[in-house]
Design an enzyme around this catalytic site. Structure first.
Site, PDB file in Angstrom:
ATOM      1  N   LYS A   1      47.045 -24.961  -2.796  1.00 12.73           N
ATOM      2  CA  LYS A   1      45.744 -25.323  -1.756  1.00 12.73           C
ATOM      3  C   LYS A   1      45.774 -26.824  -1.214  1.00 12.73           C
ATOM      4  CE  LYS A   1      42.662 -22.372  -4.137  1.00 12.73           C
ATOM      5  NZ  LYS A   1      42.537 -21.083  -3.664  1.00 12.73           N
TER       6      LYS A   1
ATOM      7  N   ASN B   1      32.788 -15.584  -6.765  1.00  3.37           N
ATOM      8  CA  ASN B   1      33.922 -15.843  -5.876  1.00  3.37           C
ATOM      9  C   ASN B   1      35.031 -14.777  -5.610  1.00  3.37           C
ATOM     10  OD1 ASN B   1      32.771 -18.381  -5.547  1.00  3.37           O
ATOM     11  ND2 ASN B   1      33.980 -19.114  -7.487  1.00  3.37           N
TER      12      ASN B   1
ATOM     13  N   GLU C   1      41.477 -17.899   5.486  1.00  4.24           N
ATOM     14  CA  GLU C   1      40.288 -17.848   5.000  1.00  4.24           C
ATOM     15  C   GLU C   1      39.421 -19.087   5.486  1.00  4.24           C
ATOM     16  OE1 GLU C   1      40.535 -15.019   1.377  1.00  4.24           O
ATOM     17  OE2 GLU C   1      40.437 -17.125   0.825  1.00  4.24           O
TER      18      GLU C   1
ATOM     19  N   GLU D   1      41.931 -21.494   2.697  1.00  4.18           N
ATOM     20  CA  GLU D   1      43.415 -21.322   2.308  1.00  4.18           C
ATOM     21  C   GLU D   1      43.833 -20.105   3.107  1.00  4.18           C
ATOM     22  OE1 GLU D   1      44.107 -19.236  -1.475  1.00  4.18           O
ATOM     23  OE2 GLU D   1      42.353 -18.092  -1.208  1.00  4.18           O
TER      24      GLU D   1
ATOM     25  N   ASN E   1      46.197 -16.614   2.905  1.00  4.35           N
ATOM     26  CA  ASN E   1      46.730 -15.707   1.962  1.00  4.35           C
ATOM     27  C   ASN E   1      47.749 -15.021   2.788  1.00  4.35           C
ATOM     28  OD1 ASN E   1      44.974 -15.951  -0.196  1.00  4.35           O
ATOM     29  ND2 ASN E   1      43.489 -14.731   0.901  1.00  4.35           N
TER      30      ASN E   1
ATOM     31  N   PHE F   1      27.325  -6.134 -15.239  1.00  4.42           N
ATOM     32  CA  PHE F   1      28.735  -5.838 -14.703  1.00  4.42           C
ATOM     33  C   PHE F   1      29.894  -6.105 -15.836  1.00  4.42           C
ATOM     34  CE2 PHE F   1      25.853  -7.547 -11.187  1.00  4.42           C
ATOM     35  CZ  PHE F   1      26.228  -6.473 -10.267  1.00  4.42           C
TER      36      PHE F   1
HETATM   37  P1  ADP Z   1      41.663 -10.794  -1.308  1.00  5.41           P
HETATM   38  O1  ADP Z   1      41.403 -11.985  -0.438  1.00  5.41           O
HETATM   39  O2  ADP Z   1      42.795  -9.818  -0.829  1.00  5.41           O
HETATM   40  O3  ADP Z   1      40.530 -10.057  -1.798  1.00  5.41           O
HETATM   41  P2  ADP Z   1      41.783 -11.588  -3.925  1.00  5.41           P
HETATM   42  O4  ADP Z   1      41.784 -13.101  -4.059  1.00  5.41           O
HETATM   43  O5  ADP Z   1      40.643 -11.081  -4.337  1.00  5.41           O
HETATM   44  O6  ADP Z   1      42.383 -11.318  -2.522  1.00  5.41           O
HETATM   45  O7  ADP Z   1      42.939 -11.231  -4.858  1.00  5.41           O
HETATM   46  C1  ADP Z   1      43.899  -9.901  -4.529  1.00  5.41           C
HETATM   47  C2  ADP Z   1      44.684  -9.523  -5.529  1.00  5.41           C
HETATM   48  O8  ADP Z   1      45.746 -10.572  -5.973  1.00  5.41           O
HETATM   49  C3  ADP Z   1      44.019  -9.149  -6.928  1.00  5.41           C
HETATM   50  O9  ADP Z   1      44.484  -8.430  -7.679  1.00  5.41           O
HETATM   51  C4  ADP Z   1      44.160 -10.662  -7.456  1.00  5.41           C
HETATM   52  O10 ADP Z   1      43.662 -10.478  -8.955  1.00  5.41           O
HETATM   53  C5  ADP Z   1      45.418 -11.087  -7.296  1.00  5.41           C
HETATM   54  N1  ADP Z   1      45.612 -12.426  -7.123  1.00  5.41           N
HETATM   55  C6  ADP Z   1      45.006 -13.326  -6.239  1.00  5.41           C
HETATM   56  N2  ADP Z   1      45.361 -14.568  -6.458  1.00  5.41           N
HETATM   57  C7  ADP Z   1      46.445 -14.513  -7.406  1.00  5.41           C
HETATM   58  C8  ADP Z   1      47.059 -15.350  -8.332  1.00  5.41           C
HETATM   59  N3  ADP Z   1      47.296 -16.505  -7.964  1.00  5.41           N
HETATM   60  N4  ADP Z   1      47.965 -14.989  -9.194  1.00  5.41           N
HETATM   61  C9  ADP Z   1      47.841 -13.707  -9.638  1.00  5.41           C
HETATM   62  N5  ADP Z   1      47.300 -12.765  -9.088  1.00  5.41           N
HETATM   63  C10 ADP Z   1      46.453 -13.095  -8.063  1.00  5.41           C
HETATM   64  P1  ADP Z   2      40.562 -18.137  -4.132  1.00  6.16           P
HETATM   65  O1  ADP Z   2      42.189 -18.515  -3.891  1.00  6.16           O
HETATM   66  O2  ADP Z   2      40.266 -18.079  -5.607  1.00  6.16           O
HETATM   67  O3  ADP Z   2      40.419 -17.134  -3.247  1.00  6.16           O
HETATM   68  P2  ADP Z   2      39.243 -19.935  -2.227  1.00  6.16           P
HETATM   69  O4  ADP Z   2      39.319 -21.317  -2.070  1.00  6.16           O
HETATM   70  O5  ADP Z   2      39.721 -19.124  -1.120  1.00  6.16           O
HETATM   71  O6  ADP Z   2      39.895 -19.441  -3.681  1.00  6.16           O
HETATM   72  O7  ADP Z   2      37.817 -19.503  -2.690  1.00  6.16           O
HETATM   73  C1  ADP Z   2      37.140 -18.497  -2.930  1.00  6.16           C
HETATM   74  C2  ADP Z   2      35.637 -18.375  -2.655  1.00  6.16           C
HETATM   75  O8  ADP Z   2      35.057 -19.507  -3.307  1.00  6.16           O
HETATM   76  C3  ADP Z   2      35.029 -18.552  -1.267  1.00  6.16           C
HETATM   77  O9  ADP Z   2      35.037 -17.242  -0.688  1.00  6.16           O
HETATM   78  C4  ADP Z   2      33.929 -19.208  -1.368  1.00  6.16           C
HETATM   79  O10 ADP Z   2      32.752 -18.193  -1.588  1.00  6.16           O
HETATM   80  C5  ADP Z   2      34.010 -19.992  -2.569  1.00  6.16           C
HETATM   81  N1  ADP Z   2      34.120 -21.266  -1.926  1.00  6.16           N
HETATM   82  C6  ADP Z   2      35.349 -22.120  -2.154  1.00  6.16           C
HETATM   83  N2  ADP Z   2      35.345 -23.042  -1.583  1.00  6.16           N
HETATM   84  C7  ADP Z   2      34.094 -23.430  -1.141  1.00  6.16           C
HETATM   85  C8  ADP Z   2      33.428 -24.690  -0.876  1.00  6.16           C
HETATM   86  N3  ADP Z   2      34.171 -25.749  -0.468  1.00  6.16           N
HETATM   87  N4  ADP Z   2      32.323 -24.576  -0.417  1.00  6.16           N
HETATM   88  C9  ADP Z   2      31.577 -23.485  -0.545  1.00  6.16           C
HETATM   89  N5  ADP Z   2      32.089 -22.246  -1.147  1.00  6.16           N
HETATM   90  C10 ADP Z   2      33.507 -22.264  -1.372  1.00  6.16           C
HETATM   91 MG    MG Z   3      40.585 -16.957  -1.288  1.00  6.68          MG
END
Ligand code: ADP
Ligand code: ADP
Ligand code: MG
Length: 693
Positions: free
Chosen positions: A116, A235, A275, A292, A294, A352
């Site tokens: 990140k 999140n 994203e 970030e 993906n 949940f």
């Molecule tokens: P999306 O943005 O597609 O919804 P998610 O962040 O929910 O993605 O993750 C999608 C899948 O990848 C999930 O099964 C999650 O557990 C897995 N995943 C995401 N980030 C990681 C990571 N850093 N290491 C291992 N698994 C991950």
């Molecule tokens: P991940 O790798 O776990 O998906 P992200 O950086 O994409 O992490 O963040 C996941 C979620 O967390 C976002 O979809 C948002 O809901 C929240 N989030 C992350 N960063 C911020 C921020 N700076 N301000 C507000 N919400 C955030």
């Molecule tokens: Mg994300």
């Protein structure tokens, strides 16, 4: 084009990829762990190779085993799906070394976006808006406190290597930083093997909007519009849609162009997602920031497919085979509205809590033809034969179910708790939402808990329908937990009639089987129906073709629809109102599930109703005040004591079950009242671990 590909994944996404490969005339190889030996993805593929034992670390995450499987079967390319090895640079590189194509982006793009901190620096250099913050590893709490104050509260502390909603903490004040900074570092180290943490501004009224990009290996890259994924729990995404109700054409273009600029900066090809976090309080739409990227196919990719008419998996395969994109930016369509809900194995009525076990009954709603070609097997399914497919298409809406489970299958604790994705498409957002509600009503899942009622409640929520979304929507609107979607008066009246009819048919059958219950009652009869804490006096009279009913001396209405004892799904018209209800017999009571709520209903003769009024009702325990053991296992840690206050989602206990550590989290903000279980205790399922005030 490839002749054979291997899918290095399981569950719905493996099935999804196989479906497209079949359509393209490409042979498929599935891989599986011991837990998945008879899983649908294994049955669907032309060949299957066993990897190892159930834990992912010993099977789906073993790159060398997957490469061996390619060599053994002659697979020329690998689609990694999402999760597992999909974002491992080392895996993509290892494949390249073996001259096996990776159906994904180039390894260096995975590496650039995997971190990140580094990816934000890159984005900034490419002219992309980034969240204001401090983009370097922060070593100690005192430093973090200073930086947080400079940025201005609230702030997010984030593990640089985090993902999947893990390794992130919100801080409203210095106190939160002091309490949470070290923990964020520890979580980063424990979950991702990396303790670097940075801090960025928390964007208020945040909306999560993301841009799908697609590029080929010849330098062409386009954006395929946006998806909004603001409906999240802790999140993690729960509902996704395309387009976003917030995004205007100008915003779409600005976001799309920045996403493409970033993708170009890292030499991206294949499908990827940029994203963004968007300040929903700024209607100009200019306040959007890079979160970030993906570097893989995303869970929610189907909504993009439904509005653009593109099969993203097909595009990924073509790109990996070296083909050029067959279209340009101006050809990208945006047609109608698509919504995806994630059906999870979790109990929304009990904070949940995750649920695992056997799917005693699994019957998803009948899909219509989607833009994604369906396999021959699906084509010949009962849906197609019954003609439903055609009629549904005539309604101008589509229902798509992406799943990887079957009747009798198992939701195991080893993998993701997602059961299925339900995707609906319609010309308008309202119609796509209504299609969700009707399809959710038809989702039959027995044996494990599911969140179908909760998803339906979201679809009916007035604020959701207005498109007034934010990432804290669920935390805000369900701060007291979930107790079922509100049911209006008309629905309760209709359900009372339905219950009386169902009970009457059931009684008839009982009489047919044995005469010991006394005289048959073929004519009109009166029943007391108890539903939603009230009593309705219902009189029904069967006739050939239907049933006439009347509630509390009101209008006589017609109830038309076939039901036989044991039948789960009841489609019925009550005075012309179409109702889809799931019917379960529970002891002497009935359970009627529809529109986001499961109603416990009693149907009694007036005499029995009179007598039972004198019996004492045992109030049901308020389960939202309890943390229960979701599975049998060992309580290895309990992190709270009586009097502690907890935040929703805060880890409060750890249970070990089937060699896995399971973190149990607080279902809501609360104070601990009692802790009946101690670390070291062996717990049965549903045993109380913590009681809240
Ligand atoms: P999306 O943005 O597609 O919804 P998610 O962040 O929910 O993605 O993750 C999608 C899948 O990848 C999930 O099964 C999650 O557990 C897995 N995943 C995401 N980030 C990681 C990571 N850093 N290491 C291992 N698994 C991950
Ligand atoms: P991940 O790798 O776990 O998906 P992200 O950086 O994409 O992490 O963040 C996941 C979620 O967390 C976002 O979809 C948002 O809901 C929240 N989030 C992350 N960063 C911020 C921020 N700076 N301000 C507000 N919400 C955030
Ligand atoms: Mg994300």
């Amino acid at each position: 084009m490839f002749k054979k590909i291997l899918i290095a994944n399981r569950g719905e996404i493996a099935c999804r990829v196989i479906r497209t490969a079949k359509h393209m005339g490409i042979k498929t190889v599935a891989v599986y762990s011991d837990a998945d030996a008879r899983a649908p993805h294994v049955l669907m593929a032309d060949e299957a190779v066993r990897l190892g034992p159930a834990p992912a670390a010993e099977s789906y995450l073993k790159a060398e085993l997957i490469i061996d499987a390619c060599k053994a079967t002659g697979a020329e390319a690998v689609h990694p799906g999402y999760g597992f090895l999909s974002e491992r640079e080392s895996f993509a590189k290892a494949l390249a070394k073996e001259k096996i194509a990776f159906i994904g982006p180039p390894p260096k793009a995975i590496a650039a976006m995997g971190d990140k901190i580094e990816s934000k620096k890159l984005a900034q250099a490419a002219g992309v808006n980034i969240v204001p913050g401090y983009l370097d590893d922060i070593a100690i709490t005192d430093e973090a406190v200073k930086i947080a104050a400079d940025i201005g509260y609230p702030v997010m502390m984030k593990a640089s290597a985090g993902g999947g909603g893990k390794g992130m903490r919100l801080a409203w004040s210095e106190k939160d930083v002091r309490e949470g900074f070290e923990a964020t570092k520890r979580e980063g180290l424990a979950s991702f093997g990396d303790d670097r943490v940075f801090i960025e501004k928390f964007i208020e009224a945040p909306r999560h909007i993301e841009i799908q990009v697609l590029g080929d290996q010849h330098g062409h890259i386009v954006y395929l519009n946006e998806r909004e994924c603001s409906i999240q729990r802790r999140n993690q995404k729960v509902v996704e849609e395309a387009p976003s109700p917030f995004v205007t054409p100008a915003m779409r273009q600005a976001m799309g162009e920045q996403a493409v600029a970033l993708a170009k900066a890292v030499g991206y090809y294949s499908a990827g997602t940029v994203e963004l976090i968007v300040n929903g309080a700024d209607p100009s739409g200019k306040s959007f920031y890079f979160l970030e990227m993906n570097t893989r196919l995303q869970v929610e990719h189907p909504v993009t497919e439904e509005v653009t008419g593109l099969d993203l998996v097909e595009q990924m395969i073509r790109v990996a085979a070296g083909e050029k994109l067959a279209f340009t930016q101006k050809d990208v369509k945006l047609d109608g509205w698509a919504i995806e809900t994630r059906v999870y194995a979790e109990d929304p009525y009990r904070g949940f809590l995750p649920s695992t076990g056997r799917l005693i009954r699994y019957q998803p709603p009948q899909p219509t033809e989607s833009v994604i070609a369906r396999s021959e097997a699906t084509r010949q399914s009962s849906a197609a034969k019954s003609g439903l497919l055609r009629s549904a298409r005539n309604d101008g809406v589509r229902v798509r179910v992406d799943d990887g489970v079957i009747d009798g299958g198992e939701i195991s604790m080893f993998y993701d708790p997602m059961i299925a994705k339900l995707i609906t498409w319609a010309p308008t957002r309202d119609a796509a939402i209504d299609t969700q509600i009707a399809a959710l009503d038809q989702f039959v899942i027995d044996g494990i808990a599911d969140n179908v009622d909760f998803l339906s409640a979201l679809m009916q929520h007035p604020r959701f329908r207005r498109g007034d979304l934010a990432t804290d929507f669920i935390a805000d609107e369900f701060s007291d937990g979930f107790h079922g979607a509100p049911a209006d008066e008309q629905l309760l009246v209709d359900l009372a009639l339905i219950a009386a009819k169902v009970a009457a048919i059931s009684d008839e059958r009982a009489h047919e089987i044995s005469d010991q219950l006394g005289a048959r009652t073929n004519g009109s009869r009166e029943r007391i129906v108890r539903i939603a804490g009230a009593e309705q006096r219902v009189r029904i009279k069967p006739y050939k073709g239907g049933t006439l009913g009347v509630v509390d001396g009101g209008e006589l209405v017609d109830i038309v629809g076939h039901w036989a004892p044991g039948q789960r799904l009841l489609r019925v018209s009550v005075d012309g109102r179409a109702r889809i209800v799931q019917v379960r017999r529970v002891g002497r009571d009935w359970e009627l599930q529809t529109r986001g709520r499961t109603h416990r209903v009693q149907v009694l003769s007036p005499h029995v109703a009179e007598l039972s009024r004198f019996m004492i009702d045992k109030p049901a325990p308020d389960l939202s005040r309890l943390l229960l053991a979701p599975m049998p296992g060992l309580l290895t840690r309990l992190d709270v004591a009586v009097g502690d206050s907890v935040e929703p989602g805060q880890p409060i206990a750890v249970m070990e079950a089937m060699k896995m550590e399971n973190i149990l989290r607080a279902p809501k903000a609360a104070t601990v009242k009692a802790t009946p279980a101690k670390a070291g205790d062996s717990l049965a399922v549903d045993q109380i671990i913590v009681e809240f005030e």
